[in-house]
Design a protein around this motif. Structure first.
Motif, short mmCIF file in Angstrom:
data_model
loop_
_atom_site.label_atom_id
_atom_site.label_comp_id
_atom_site.label_asym_id
_atom_site.label_seq_id
_atom_site.Cartn_x
_atom_site.Cartn_y
_atom_site.Cartn_z
N GLU A 260 -3.84 7.27 -5.06
CA GLU A 260 -5.23 7.02 -5.40
C GLU A 260 -5.24 6.36 -6.77
OE1 GLU A 260 -8.56 9.68 -4.24
OE2 GLU A 260 -8.81 9.89 -6.42
N TYR A 261 -5.97 5.27 -6.89
CA TYR A 261 -6.01 4.56 -8.16
C TYR A 261 -7.34 3.83 -8.30
CZ TYR A 261 -4.73 0.48 -5.33
OH TYR A 261 -4.69 -0.50 -4.38
N VAL A 262 -7.63 3.37 -9.50
CA VAL A 262 -8.87 2.66 -9.79
C VAL A 262 -8.53 1.21 -10.13
CG1 VAL A 262 -10.88 2.52 -11.33
CG2 VAL A 262 -9.96 4.75 -10.69
N GLU A 263 -9.30 0.30 -9.53
CA GLU A 263 -9.15 -1.13 -9.80
C GLU A 263 -10.55 -1.73 -9.84
OE1 GLU A 263 -7.13 -4.95 -7.59
OE2 GLU A 263 -6.12 -3.02 -7.45
N ASP A 264 -10.81 -2.59 -10.80
CA ASP A 264 -12.12 -3.22 -10.91
C ASP A 264 -12.30 -4.31 -9.86
OD1 ASP A 264 -12.70 -1.62 -13.09
OD2 ASP A 264 -12.30 -3.18 -14.58
N CYS A 265 -13.52 -4.42 -9.34
CA CYS A 265 -13.86 -5.49 -8.39
C CYS A 265 -13.73 -6.83 -9.11
CB CYS A 265 -15.29 -5.29 -7.88
SG CYS A 265 -15.87 -6.66 -6.84
N VAL B 78 -15.26 -9.44 -8.39
CA VAL B 78 -16.55 -10.14 -8.36
C VAL B 78 -17.54 -9.49 -9.33
CG1 VAL B 78 -18.51 -10.84 -6.91
CG2 VAL B 78 -16.19 -10.89 -5.98
N CYS B 79 -17.81 -8.18 -9.16
CA CYS B 79 -18.84 -7.52 -9.97
C CYS B 79 -18.27 -6.70 -11.13
CB CYS B 79 -19.74 -6.66 -9.10
SG CYS B 79 -18.95 -5.16 -8.44
N CYS B 80 -16.95 -6.54 -11.18
CA CYS B 80 -16.23 -5.85 -12.26
C CYS B 80 -16.47 -4.34 -12.32
CB CYS B 80 -16.55 -6.47 -13.63
SG CYS B 80 -16.07 -8.20 -13.73
N LYS B 81 -17.05 -3.75 -11.30
CA LYS B 81 -17.25 -2.30 -11.30
C LYS B 81 -15.99 -1.62 -10.79
CE LYS B 81 -22.21 -2.33 -11.08
NZ LYS B 81 -23.40 -1.90 -10.40
N PRO B 82 -15.73 -0.39 -11.26
CA PRO B 82 -14.49 0.31 -10.89
C PRO B 82 -14.54 0.87 -9.47
CG PRO B 82 -15.82 1.70 -12.30
CD PRO B 82 -16.51 0.37 -12.22
N ILE B 83 -13.58 0.46 -8.65
CA ILE B 83 -13.47 0.93 -7.27
C ILE B 83 -12.33 1.94 -7.22
CG2 ILE B 83 -13.04 0.28 -4.87
CD1 ILE B 83 -13.84 -2.59 -5.69
N ILE B 84 -12.56 3.08 -6.58
CA ILE B 84 -11.51 4.07 -6.38
C ILE B 84 -10.89 3.82 -5.01
CG2 ILE B 84 -10.97 6.52 -6.18
CD1 ILE B 84 -13.40 7.02 -8.02
N PHE B 85 -9.58 3.57 -5.01
CA PHE B 85 -8.84 3.31 -3.78
C PHE B 85 -8.02 4.53 -3.40
CE2 PHE B 85 -9.58 -0.95 -5.39
CZ PHE B 85 -9.91 -1.65 -4.25
N SER B 86 -8.08 4.89 -2.13
CA SER B 86 -7.20 5.91 -1.56
C SER B 86 -6.39 5.20 -0.48
CB SER B 86 -8.02 7.05 -0.94
OG SER B 86 -8.78 7.69 -1.93
N VAL B 87 -5.07 5.19 -0.67
CA VAL B 87 -4.20 4.43 0.21
C VAL B 87 -3.12 5.33 0.80
CG1 VAL B 87 -2.63 2.46 0.37
CG2 VAL B 87 -4.55 2.36 -1.21
N ALA B 88 -2.91 5.21 2.10
CA ALA B 88 -1.82 5.90 2.78
C ALA B 88 -0.90 4.83 3.37
CB ALA B 88 -2.35 6.80 3.88
N SER B 89 0.40 4.98 3.11
CA SER B 89 1.40 4.04 3.63
C SER B 89 2.49 4.82 4.34
CB SER B 89 2.02 3.24 2.48
OG SER B 89 1.06 2.49 1.80
N PHE B 90 3.15 4.13 5.26
CA PHE B 90 4.27 4.73 5.97
C PHE B 90 5.28 3.64 6.29
CE2 PHE B 90 6.39 6.18 9.89
CZ PHE B 90 6.96 7.35 9.41
N GLN B 91 6.51 3.85 5.89
CA GLN B 91 7.61 2.92 6.13
C GLN B 91 7.26 1.50 5.69
OE1 GLN B 91 8.77 3.48 10.24
NE2 GLN B 91 9.97 5.31 9.72
#
Length: 64
Positions: free
Chosen positions: A31-36, A38-51
């Motif tokens: 889980e991490y935060v990255e700014d958009c 386009v609008c520069c607002k902070p988006i919280i990303f939740s990512v699941a990866s496998f292999q």
């Protein structure tokens, strides 16, 4: 260390624009935060990866 990067297209939960983000698939769950880009607002990303592949990606606001 091997890095597995993927580019994914998501919709910003603030402005609704489609943006591209780069995801490090070498981490299974993150889980991490990255700014958009386009609008520069902070988006919280939740990512699941496998292999080295993205299984799911969720983008939400700080209020959610």
């Amino acid at each position: 260390m091997t890095y597995s990067l993927q580019t994914k297209s998501i919709q910003c939960p603030y402005c609704g624009e489609q943006i591209e983000v780069i995801v490090d698939c070498s981490v299974n769950n993150q889980e991490y935060v990255e700014d958009c880009s386009v609008c520069c607002k902070p988006i919280i990303f939740s990512v699941a990866s496998f292999q080295g592949e993205v299984v799911s990606i969720e983008a939400h606001t700080e209020d959610e």
